[in-house]
Design a protein around this motif. Structure first.
Motif, PDB file in Angstrom:
ATOM      1  N   SER A  51       0.825  -1.213   0.000  1.00 11.29           N
ATOM      2  CA  SER A  51       0.000   0.000   0.000  1.00 11.29           C
ATOM      3  C   SER A  51       0.858   1.262   0.000  1.00 11.29           C
ATOM      4  O   SER A  51       0.434   2.299  -0.492  1.00 11.29           O
ATOM      5  N   ILE A  52       2.071   1.168   0.531  1.00 13.42           N
ATOM      6  CA  ILE A  52       2.971   2.326   0.535  1.00 13.42           C
ATOM      7  C   ILE A  52       3.788   2.326  -0.769  1.00 13.42           C
ATOM      8  O   ILE A  52       4.101   3.365  -1.336  1.00 13.42           O
ATOM      9  N   ARG A  84       2.896   4.401  -3.927  1.00 14.84           N
ATOM     10  CA  ARG A  84       3.381   5.788  -4.035  1.00 14.84           C
ATOM     11  C   ARG A  84       4.811   5.801  -4.589  1.00 14.84           C
ATOM     12  O   ARG A  84       5.152   6.622  -5.446  1.00 14.84           O
ATOM     13  N   GLN A 117       4.677   5.080  -8.282  1.00 18.56           N
ATOM     14  CA  GLN A 117       4.073   6.196  -9.017  1.00 18.56           C
ATOM     15  C   GLN A 117       5.048   7.361  -9.162  1.00 18.56           C
ATOM     16  O   GLN A 117       5.161   7.948 -10.225  1.00 18.56           O
ATOM     17  N   ASP A 118       5.768   7.670  -8.088  1.00 15.28           N
ATOM     18  CA  ASP A 118       6.615   8.875  -8.103  1.00 15.28           C
ATOM     19  C   ASP A 118       8.113   8.548  -8.139  1.00 15.28           C
ATOM     20  O   ASP A 118       8.935   9.420  -7.851  1.00 15.28           O
TER      21      ASP A 118
END
Ligand SMILES: Cc1ncc(C[n+]2csc(CCOP(=O)(O)OP(=O)(O)O)c2C)c(N)n1
Length: 514
Positions: free
Chosen positions: A439-440, A443, A446-447
């Motif tokens: 879940s982390i 991010r 994505q980035d």
């Protein structure tokens, strides 16, 4: 009779059957000694934070505040994570800690900490045990009163004066919600934990309009019924009923809806009203409620709702679409949840930790009752599922309790697994592992941030679990999970199952859901 003898008698008299914690050599040990005269079981935990969680869950399930004990200073400091969880989740408990009395001279500094400052953010308040009260009953009633949560009773040797009692809660003025409901064509309900605390499942089950619950209240409407639309989180995407069915409504009726129980609170596309027991302008503003009425008006509201009917096909179509996506693909958490549900024919309690598997679970699991699903719906507090599941299993051994955790949540309270072994609890601990904090990691992917801190070096806990002397299995397929569950029986005590999932599909399984 001493203060502590009186306290013990009151704890028993209040109906408390289980006390959790870690005593010291002072008043907590004396209190436990007094309690041994009564049929009250003390559960020695390995960490005071776990004790507070377990007491809070006992409170959530029984409606009667749980009890956790600790020493002063570091003992109470260790209790803070548990108090924080219970404060976030609104679980009622009375924490009892040894303490210095308010006038103790500065020379008494051993283990001395500022208790008031320590607990301020995670309790409703604190009082000393004094000769003429407030006693346990008053403290427990304070913990249970809306909004429920932890209170602290400090044992300072009976040297303190009587302190003021507990503050009364303020109630909203009445409002005519029936008028809104009878003018609406498609009213829709979102029920929060208030509906559990007030015992309104039957009223919700009887309706024939779409009924959502918050995650914290999952099961308050029987999710096998055709009008049960699943969870409302405020963050659901195109595959979820909250995205598909909710926009069809022309009135939202909150039953104890509060920003604290959703991920994203915002005004709805249509008018909304709410039932809530305390004045809370922040709550009304977050959802832009046109009116809020106190619980005494609930009967009229449920009558008006019962006269309405719409949307059952839309709920079914939306649930079907979601299930097709989640259950139709490869063996991932959604299918594992369905296998668990089927293995026990629904007679099972699920306790979810936090992570991607949890988001899947809260959508795909069908809970028939509010006491058969637990999770940190508000705090999304990683690691707490194990002590929560232990407390639930101690509270009700008639059905299996299945705790599902991820790579992050398995560690923090692992020592408490010993309680399951000692008590031969019908508890199955399941690790759904993908080797990452998925879940982390979303991010990070994505980035293009680092994934190193989110990568679990050796994700298996199999040998650790075997060290607890419990049955531990590693299963990789649906068939194997099915078989292991079928072979287990409720009298054999706890079991551990580890399910490794391939990281890439696991990572993307939430597409269209959140
Ligand atoms: C006490 C606490 N610390 C940190 C977090 C932030 N957090 C949320 S989910 C998560 C990782 C969960 O990973 P895992 O258990 O492996 O589940 P997955 O997301 O892979 O399904 C973390 C660190 C949290 N929610 N609670």
């Amino acid at each position: 009779m001493s203060d502590l003898e009186r306290l013990a008698r009151e704890i028993y008299g209040f109906g408390i059957t289980d006390v959790f914690g870690i005593p010291g050599s002072g008043q907590t040990l004396e209190l436990l000694d007094c309690l041994e005269q009564y049929p009250v079981k003390f559960h020695l935990t390995h960490f005071e934070g776990a004790a507070a969680i377990m007491a809070g869950v006992a409170g959530r399930l029984s409606g009667r505040p749980g009890v956790a004990v600790s020493i002063k200073g570091p003992g109470l400091a260790n209790m803070i994570p548990g108090l924080a969880l219970c404060y976030l989740e609104r679980f009622p408990l009375v924490a009892i800690a040894e303490a210095y009395h308010a006038q103790a001279p500065p020379s008494q500094a051993h283990k001395r900490m500022n208790h008031a400052a320590l607990v301020e953010a995670v309790t409703k308040g604190r009082r000393y045990l004094a000769e003429r009260g407030p006693g346990f009953t008053e403290m427990a009633e304070w913990a249970a009163a809306e909004i429920p949560g932890p209170v602290l009773l400090e044992l300072a040797g009976g040297k303190t004066e009587r302190e003021c009692g507990v503050p009364p809660a303020t109630c909203p003025a009445g409002a005519d919600l029936v008028k809104y409901i009878s003018q609406a064509k498609r009213p829709l309900v979102i029920a929060g934990t208030l509906a559990l605390r007030y015992g309104w499942p039957d009223q919700l089950n009887r309706l024939s309009i779409p009924v959502f619950s918050t995650v914290a209240a999952k099961g308050v409407v029987n999710e096998h019924l055709p009008h049960a639309a699943g969870v409302y989180t405020g963050a659901g995407l195109e595959l979820t009923p909250e995205k598909n069915v909710l926009p069809m409504a022309d009135l939202i009726v909150g039953i104890g809806l509060h920003p604290n129980e959703v991920l994203a609170a915002r005004p709805f596309h249509c008018p909304a009203v709410n039932i809530y027991p305390v004045d809370d302008p922040g709550c009304a503003a977050a959802f832009n409620f046109a009116a809020t009425a106190p619980p005494r008006e609930a009967a009229a509201v449920f009558d008006a709702l019962a006269r309405q009917s719409w949307g059952l096909e839309a709920v079914q179509a939306s649930r079907h679409k979601l299930e097709e996506k989640l259950l139709g693909g490869p063996f991932l958490p959604a299918r594992a949840f369905r296998i668990i549900e089927d293995a026990f024919q629904g007679a099972v309690r699920l306790v979810l930790d936090t992570g991607n598997f949890c988001t899947v679970g809260e959508h795909v699991w069908r809970s028939s009752r509010g006491d058969r699903f637990l999770c940190s719906g508000q705090g999304r507090y990683m690691g707490v599922s194990l002590p929560m599941g232990l407390a639930a299993s101690l509270y009700d051994r008639q059905i299996p309790t299945v705790v599902v955790t991820g790579d992050g949540g398995i560690g923090p309270f692992l020592a408490e697994m010993k309680i399951a072994v000692q008590n031969r609890l019908p508890l199955i601990l399941i690790l759904m592992t993908d080797g990452y904090f998925a879940s982390i990691r979303g991010r990070a992917l994505q980035d293009r941030l680092t994934e190193k801190p989110l990568t679990i070096a050796a994700p298996s806990w199999l040998s650790v679990m075997e060290g607890f002397r419990l049955r531990a299995e590693r299963v990789k397929t649906a068939e194997a999970l099915h078989r292991v569950l079928a072979e287990w029986n409720i009298n054999e005590g706890p079991m551990y199952i580890e399910i490794p999932f391939p990281a890439t599909p696991y990572q993307w399984m939430l597409r269209g859901i959140r």
